[in-house]
Scaffold this active site. Structure first.
Site, PDB file in Angstrom:
ATOM      1  N   GLY A  71      26.276 -28.697 -66.916  1.00  0.00           N
ATOM      2  CA  GLY A  71      25.324 -27.712 -67.410  1.00  0.00           C
ATOM      3  C   GLY A  71      23.917 -27.953 -66.886  1.00  0.00           C
ATOM      4  O   GLY A  71      23.190 -27.010 -66.559  1.00  0.00           O
ATOM      5  N   THR A  72      23.524 -29.213 -66.801  1.00  0.00           N
ATOM      6  CA  THR A  72      22.162 -29.527 -66.355  1.00  0.00           C
ATOM      7  C   THR A  72      21.929 -29.028 -64.935  1.00  0.00           C
ATOM      8  O   THR A  72      20.916 -28.381 -64.651  1.00  0.00           O
ATOM      9  CB  THR A  72      21.924 -31.058 -66.433  1.00  0.00           C
ATOM     10  OG1 THR A  72      22.140 -31.475 -67.777  1.00  0.00           O
ATOM     11  CG2 THR A  72      20.519 -31.422 -66.001  1.00  0.00           C
ATOM     12  N   GLN A 176      26.913 -23.878 -75.051  1.00  0.00           N
ATOM     13  CA  GLN A 176      27.434 -24.052 -76.419  1.00  0.00           C
ATOM     14  C   GLN A 176      28.326 -22.903 -76.874  1.00  0.00           C
ATOM     15  O   GLN A 176      28.846 -22.948 -77.994  1.00  0.00           O
ATOM     16  CB  GLN A 176      26.270 -24.224 -77.417  1.00  0.00           C
ATOM     17  CG  GLN A 176      25.539 -25.538 -77.262  1.00  0.00           C
ATOM     18  CD  GLN A 176      26.406 -26.769 -77.560  1.00  0.00           C
ATOM     19  OE1 GLN A 176      27.442 -26.679 -78.228  1.00  0.00           O
ATOM     20  NE2 GLN A 176      25.999 -27.915 -77.059  1.00  0.00           N
ATOM     21  N   CYS A 330      16.925 -39.628 -77.443  1.00  0.00           N
ATOM     22  CA  CYS A 330      16.546 -41.033 -77.490  1.00  0.00           C
ATOM     23  C   CYS A 330      15.759 -41.330 -76.216  1.00  0.00           C
ATOM     24  O   CYS A 330      16.328 -41.433 -75.143  1.00  0.00           O
ATOM     25  CB  CYS A 330      17.781 -41.901 -77.567  1.00  0.00           C
ATOM     26  SG  CYS A 330      17.404 -43.606 -77.900  1.00  0.00           S
TER      27      CYS A 330
HETATM   28  N1  PLP Z   1      22.566 -26.917 -72.042  1.00  0.00           N
HETATM   29  C1  PLP Z   1      22.942 -27.065 -73.329  1.00  0.00           C
HETATM   30  C2  PLP Z   1      22.657 -25.977 -74.295  1.00  0.00           C
HETATM   31  C3  PLP Z   1      23.591 -28.231 -73.737  1.00  0.00           C
HETATM   32  O1  PLP Z   1      23.944 -28.379 -75.019  1.00  0.00           O
HETATM   33  C4  PLP Z   1      23.851 -29.238 -72.782  1.00  0.00           C
HETATM   34  C5  PLP Z   1      24.526 -30.505 -73.181  1.00  0.00           C
HETATM   35  O2  PLP Z   1      23.958 -31.361 -73.803  1.00  0.00           O
HETATM   36  C6  PLP Z   1      23.447 -29.021 -71.457  1.00  0.00           C
HETATM   37  C7  PLP Z   1      22.811 -27.849 -71.126  1.00  0.00           C
HETATM   38  C8  PLP Z   1      23.696 -30.048 -70.393  1.00  0.00           C
HETATM   39  O3  PLP Z   1      25.018 -30.007 -69.955  1.00  0.00           O
HETATM   40  P1  PLP Z   1      25.637 -31.274 -69.171  1.00  0.00           P
HETATM   41  O4  PLP Z   1      25.812 -32.347 -70.175  1.00  0.00           O
HETATM   42  O5  PLP Z   1      26.957 -30.766 -68.649  1.00  0.00           O
HETATM   43  O6  PLP Z   1      24.712 -31.620 -68.068  1.00  0.00           O
END
Ligand code: PLP
Length: 384
Positions: A71-72, A176, A330
């Site tokens: 996601g990032t 989510q 954290c």
């Molecule tokens: N966006 C949202 C809304 C998330 O909850 C998360 C996860 O923590 C991410 C992005 C990041 O995703 P990833 O852990 O696959 O990099």
């Protein structure tokens, strides 16, 4: 002692059925999808078949699916590859994930015009706020489908239509919601959408950025010609295959999973009120349809002038075998109060004593009852 995992918004355990389809690609099917020999072609076939499955489940064309490391990276790619000239204006909200807010900060430093909207108490962002922020140069709006700390759902279809009426692109972080709610790009009308497999019982380190045909995307990671030159690097075949399987299972089982977590969250909220009365504030809009049903966020305001130590609260719950999250990051060894809870107006002390429960398909009523029982014991001890 009992152990109860209630942190599914952080990550989920891999589904045994997913692991089964992943294993051969970690062992005998080790080919590089760019190689022309048979093992390579086998890997290529697995990647392209997964792309087609995911595209069909999301309502897109296969060529619109870009595999990422999660996601990032998907959020970074969406934002940095579209806002790429000094005059470009970008709009987002203070309640977004760091994966959107940090790129926004960087773009601002590099000279782009960035507007960060303040959400309402529920975490919602309105069209009226967008209207006031829009300019002729607005090129992209990024607002998440459901907030990862609060659970609040935004009306993405309406917001995307609004962006298009004003000539801007619309990206949504659906990390989510995908694998839980019905998430289809043909229905939502977005230009870009991020998802991450480890939130729906798939492997970690793999995700998707859906990019509508016609949206020009500059790669973030350059190297080989993989992903049609939109993302260089040897494909993680096993993870991609696992993600397709996990999404397929999630869509097929959506009704059951949804009904289950909805009932459990209702039970959780009711029991918390019975056990703790008005000792806590509710941060999730629990009315039907306003939030994803697997998240419940509460916070404990100071009592008689004495704040509750949020870090100690989590550690005490951990000792009792109850695994939840504070919704706080954290950073350098210290728990920083959640930027989301502060963005919706909670004072620092209350935001520091928050708990995000996030439920999953393997949770039971007994898990909920145990968690509430242990939490009320811990709170009683800490408040005295
Ligand atoms: N966006 C949202 C809304 C998330 O909850 C998360 C996860 O923590 C991410 C992005 C990041 O995703 P990833 O852990 O696959 O990099």
């Amino acid at each position: 002692m009992r152990y109860v995992y209630l942190d599914h918004a952080a990550t989920t355990p891999i589904d045994a059925r997913v692991l089964q389809v992943v294993m051969p690609y970690l062992t005998e099917n080790y080919g590089n999808a760019s190689s022309v020999h048979s093992p390579g072609r086998k890997a290529r076939f697995a990647i392209e078949e997964s792309r087609e499955r995911i595209a069909a489940l999301l309502g897109s064309a296969p060529g619109e699916i870009v595999f990422t490391s999660g996601g990032t990276e998907a959020d970074n790619l969406a934002i940095k590859s579209v806002i790429n000239a000094p005059g470009h204006h970008f709009i987002t909200a203070a309640s977004e994930h760091e994966a959107v807010l940090r790129p926004a900060e960087r773009l601002k430093k590099l000279g782009s015009n960035v507007t960060v909207l303040a959400p309402e108490r529920t975490g919602a962002v309105t069209q009226q706020q967008l209207s006031q922020a829009m300019s002729e140069d607005t090129r992209l709006i990024s607002l998440m489908h459901a907030n990862n700390e609060l659970g609040t759902i935004l009306p993405i279809r309406d917001l995307a239509a609004f962006a298009h009426r004003h000539g801007a692109y619309f990206h949504t972080d659906a990390v989510q919601t995908s694998g839980l709610l019905r998430v289809r790009v043909d229905d939502l009308g977005v230009d870009m959408l991020s998802l991450s497999a480890h939130k729906f019982y798939g492997p970690k380190g793999v995700g998707v950025l859906y990019v509508r045909g016609g949206v020009e995307l500059e790669p973030l990671i350059e190297g080989g010609a993989q992903e049609r030159r939109r993302r260089g690097g040897t494909e993680n075949v096993a993870a991609v295959v696992g993600m397709a399987e996990a999404l397929d299972l999630a869509v097929r089982e959506a009704e059951d999973r949804l009904a289950r977590v909805t009932a459990l969250r209702d039970r959780l909220y009711t029991s918390l009120r019975q056990a703790l009365g008005d000792d806590f504030v509710l941060n999730t809009p629990v009315e039907e349809g306003r939030s994803v049903p697997h998240i419940l966020n509460i916070a404990f305001p100071p009592k008689d002038g004495r704040p509750l130590d949020g870090e100690m609260l989590l550690l005490n719950l951990d000792l009792e075998g109850v695994y939840v999250s504070a919704g706080s990051a954290c950073t350098s060894g210290a728990l920083e109060p959640s930027h989301v809870l502060q963005a919706i107006g909670l004072d620092r002390e209350t935001a520091s004593a928050a708990i995000r429960f996030s439920l999953g398909k393997e949770n039971s009523e007994e898990d909920i009852d145990y968690a509430v029982d242990r939490l009320s014991a811990v709170i009683r001890r800490m408040r005295n």
